[in-house]
Scaffold this active site. Structure first.
Site, mmCIF file in Angstrom:
data_model
loop_
_atom_site.group_PDB
_atom_site.id
_atom_site.type_symbol
_atom_site.label_atom_id
_atom_site.label_comp_id
_atom_site.label_asym_id
_atom_site.label_seq_id
_atom_site.Cartn_x
_atom_site.Cartn_y
_atom_site.Cartn_z
ATOM 1 N N ASN A 186 37.457 54.480 98.867
ATOM 2 C CA ASN A 186 36.244 53.726 99.194
ATOM 3 C C ASN A 186 35.417 54.550 100.187
ATOM 4 O OD1 ASN A 186 34.453 52.018 100.677
ATOM 5 N ND2 ASN A 186 35.488 50.239 99.824
ATOM 6 N N ASP A 205 32.272 53.797 101.370
ATOM 7 C CA ASP A 205 31.210 53.047 102.071
ATOM 8 C C ASP A 205 31.034 53.540 103.505
ATOM 9 O OD1 ASP A 205 31.176 51.491 99.823
ATOM 10 O OD2 ASP A 205 32.110 49.744 100.757
ATOM 11 N N HIS A 206 32.163 53.913 104.119
ATOM 12 C CA HIS A 206 32.130 54.273 105.547
ATOM 13 C C HIS A 206 31.352 55.565 105.797
ATOM 14 C CE1 HIS A 206 35.055 51.064 106.011
ATOM 15 N NE2 HIS A 206 35.622 51.563 104.925
ATOM 16 N N ARG A 236 21.877 56.875 111.598
ATOM 17 C CA ARG A 236 20.733 57.707 111.978
ATOM 18 C C ARG A 236 19.559 57.549 111.011
ATOM 19 N NH1 ARG A 236 21.153 62.208 115.651
ATOM 20 N NH2 ARG A 236 22.292 61.284 117.378
ATOM 21 N N HIS A 264 30.743 49.621 97.585
ATOM 22 C CA HIS A 264 30.293 48.235 97.644
ATOM 23 C C HIS A 264 28.787 48.249 97.893
ATOM 24 C CE1 HIS A 264 30.935 44.022 99.727
ATOM 25 N NE2 HIS A 264 30.012 43.987 98.781
ATOM 26 N N ARG A 302 26.052 46.215 98.920
ATOM 27 C CA ARG A 302 25.880 44.894 99.539
ATOM 28 C C ARG A 302 24.442 44.429 99.400
ATOM 29 N NH1 ARG A 302 30.316 43.574 103.323
ATOM 30 N NH2 ARG A 302 29.022 41.799 103.837
ATOM 31 N N ARG A 345 23.526 47.563 103.760
ATOM 32 C CA ARG A 345 23.805 48.102 105.095
ATOM 33 C C ARG A 345 24.455 49.487 105.056
ATOM 34 N NH1 ARG A 345 28.713 44.278 107.154
ATOM 35 N NH2 ARG A 345 27.216 42.647 106.689
ATOM 36 N N HIS A 346 25.129 49.818 103.955
ATOM 37 C CA HIS A 346 25.669 51.183 103.875
ATOM 38 C C HIS A 346 25.276 51.868 102.557
ATOM 39 C CE1 HIS A 346 28.870 48.823 102.089
ATOM 40 N NE2 HIS A 346 29.418 48.467 103.236
ATOM 41 N N GLU A 364 32.181 47.337 93.863
ATOM 42 C CA GLU A 364 32.437 46.034 94.490
ATOM 43 C C GLU A 364 31.092 45.350 94.652
ATOM 44 O OE1 GLU A 364 34.239 46.715 98.244
ATOM 45 O OE2 GLU A 364 35.979 47.684 97.393
ATOM 46 N N THR A 380 33.214 43.321 107.647
ATOM 47 C CA THR A 380 33.730 43.810 106.374
ATOM 48 C C THR A 380 34.114 42.574 105.567
ATOM 49 O OG1 THR A 380 35.407 45.207 105.324
ATOM 50 C CG2 THR A 380 36.071 44.085 107.332
ATOM 51 N N THR A 381 34.576 42.774 104.327
ATOM 52 C CA THR A 381 34.898 41.623 103.472
ATOM 53 C C THR A 381 36.046 40.831 104.097
ATOM 54 O OG1 THR A 381 34.325 43.070 101.646
ATOM 55 C CG2 THR A 381 35.316 40.968 101.086
ATOM 56 N N GLU A 392 42.335 42.082 92.359
ATOM 57 C CA GLU A 392 42.669 43.017 93.444
ATOM 58 C C GLU A 392 43.169 42.148 94.590
ATOM 59 O OE1 GLU A 392 39.808 46.019 94.675
ATOM 60 O OE2 GLU A 392 40.664 46.042 96.691
ATOM 61 N N HIS A 419 42.483 46.745 101.177
ATOM 62 C CA HIS A 419 41.965 46.243 102.451
ATOM 63 C C HIS A 419 42.992 46.426 103.577
ATOM 64 C CE1 HIS A 419 38.436 44.261 104.217
ATOM 65 N NE2 HIS A 419 39.280 44.118 105.208
ATOM 66 N N GLY A 420 42.615 47.226 104.540
ATOM 67 C CA GLY A 420 43.457 47.450 105.715
ATOM 68 C C GLY A 420 44.667 48.342 105.462
ATOM 69 N N GLY A 467 39.728 52.732 102.150
ATOM 70 C CA GLY A 467 38.544 53.372 102.727
ATOM 71 C C GLY A 467 38.671 53.725 104.189
ATOM 72 N N HIS A 468 38.732 52.713 105.040
ATOM 73 C CA HIS A 468 38.614 52.927 106.484
ATOM 74 C C HIS A 468 39.615 53.939 107.036
ATOM 75 C CE1 HIS A 468 37.162 51.809 110.449
ATOM 76 N NE2 HIS A 468 38.415 51.882 110.837
#
Ligand code: PXP
Length: 239
Positions: free
Chosen positions: A7, A9-10, A18, A43, A45, A49-50, A70, A100-101, A151, A191-192, A213-214
């Site tokens: 993922n 997105d980050h 910026r 994702h 959104r 936002r990203h 997503e 986040t979700t 998922e 997730h996580g 992702g994260h």
């Protein structure tokens, strides 16, 4: 072996901080694939936002593996998915204020809306996954609406405050995986998930793909910082 969907997105979140054009998630997708990722997850959104529409368009064009989009089950997103045609659409709940979700999609409560979204996406030739908690009632509801995949949201497992709660959550995920398999639904999870907890979930078996992702982007910042600083030091030194 289960597949890894990265993922990215980050990466877009850092770019948006910026409002410029770096780091580019399109380049990140290519690097993740070169490193062995089996797929790219983004994702789009509602508030953009990203990930931006431009990212989705270019990543769709350039991804060599599989693109998992997503998205919320809204008119706008269904229209975008039907035109961009990702390899998989994962329907997620979306709240404007969340970081986040948070939690899975409540398929039981939103049965009509989800049924209609799944039907329209499948009619357009798309594979549909539902991001749900590892709860037997949600798995049965996902089956009822005709989802191809679920998922499982692994956030409660990842955030478990002690080993006992972690074991309970793992058991819950394992049982949900078995139920989905029995009903003929494909299973992904995410997730996580991180470098410390992935082994426990991967060892359960029966999960086709992990979307992470994260933790991967966090590690990339730390393991990449040494090289990035050295490159800048060299530029100054040899100017
Ligand atoms: N799967 C879904 C459906 C998600 O919404 C997210 C977060 O964007 C992930 C996987 C990846 O979660 P994380 O960034 O915590 O690895």
């Amino acid at each position: 072996m289960a597949r890894l969907g990265v993922n990215i997105d980050h990466v877009a979140t850092i770019r948006q901080a910026r409002g410029g054009n770096e780091p580019d998630p399109v380049a990140a997708a290519a690097i993740a694939e070169l490193a062995g990722a089996d797929g790219i997850t983004i994702h789009l959104r509602e508030d953009r936002r990203h990930i931006q529409d431009r990212d989705l368009r270019l990543i769709r064009e350039t991804v060599k593996t599989r693109l998992n989009l997503e998205m919320a089950a809204t008119e706008e997103m269904i229209g975008i998915a039907l035109s961009v045609k990702p390899d998989m659409c994962t329907l997620v709940p979306e709240k404007r204020q969340e970081l986040t979700t948070e939690g899975g999609l409540d398929v039981r409560v939103n049965l009509q809306q989800v049924t209609s979204a799944v039907e329209r996406l499948q009619d357009g030739g798309l594979i549909v996954s539902l991001f749900i908690d590892p709860d037997p009632d949600q798995v049965k509801a996902a089956n009822k609406v005709g989802a191809d995949y679920v998922e499982f949201h692994t956030g409660t497992f990842a955030d478990a405050p002690d080993w006992k709660r972690e074991e309970e959550e793992l058991l819950r995920i394992g049982n949900a995986v078995k139920l989905a398999a029995k009903l003929g639904i494909g299973v992904n999870a995410g997730h996580g998930l991180n470098y410390a907890n992935i082994k426990k979930v991967a060892a359960l078996g029966g999960i086709e793909e992990f979307n992470i992702g994260h933790s991967i982007i966090s590690r990339a910042v730390l393991v990449g910082l040494d090289r990035a600083v050295r490159d800048m030091v060299d530029l100054i030194k040899y100017a």
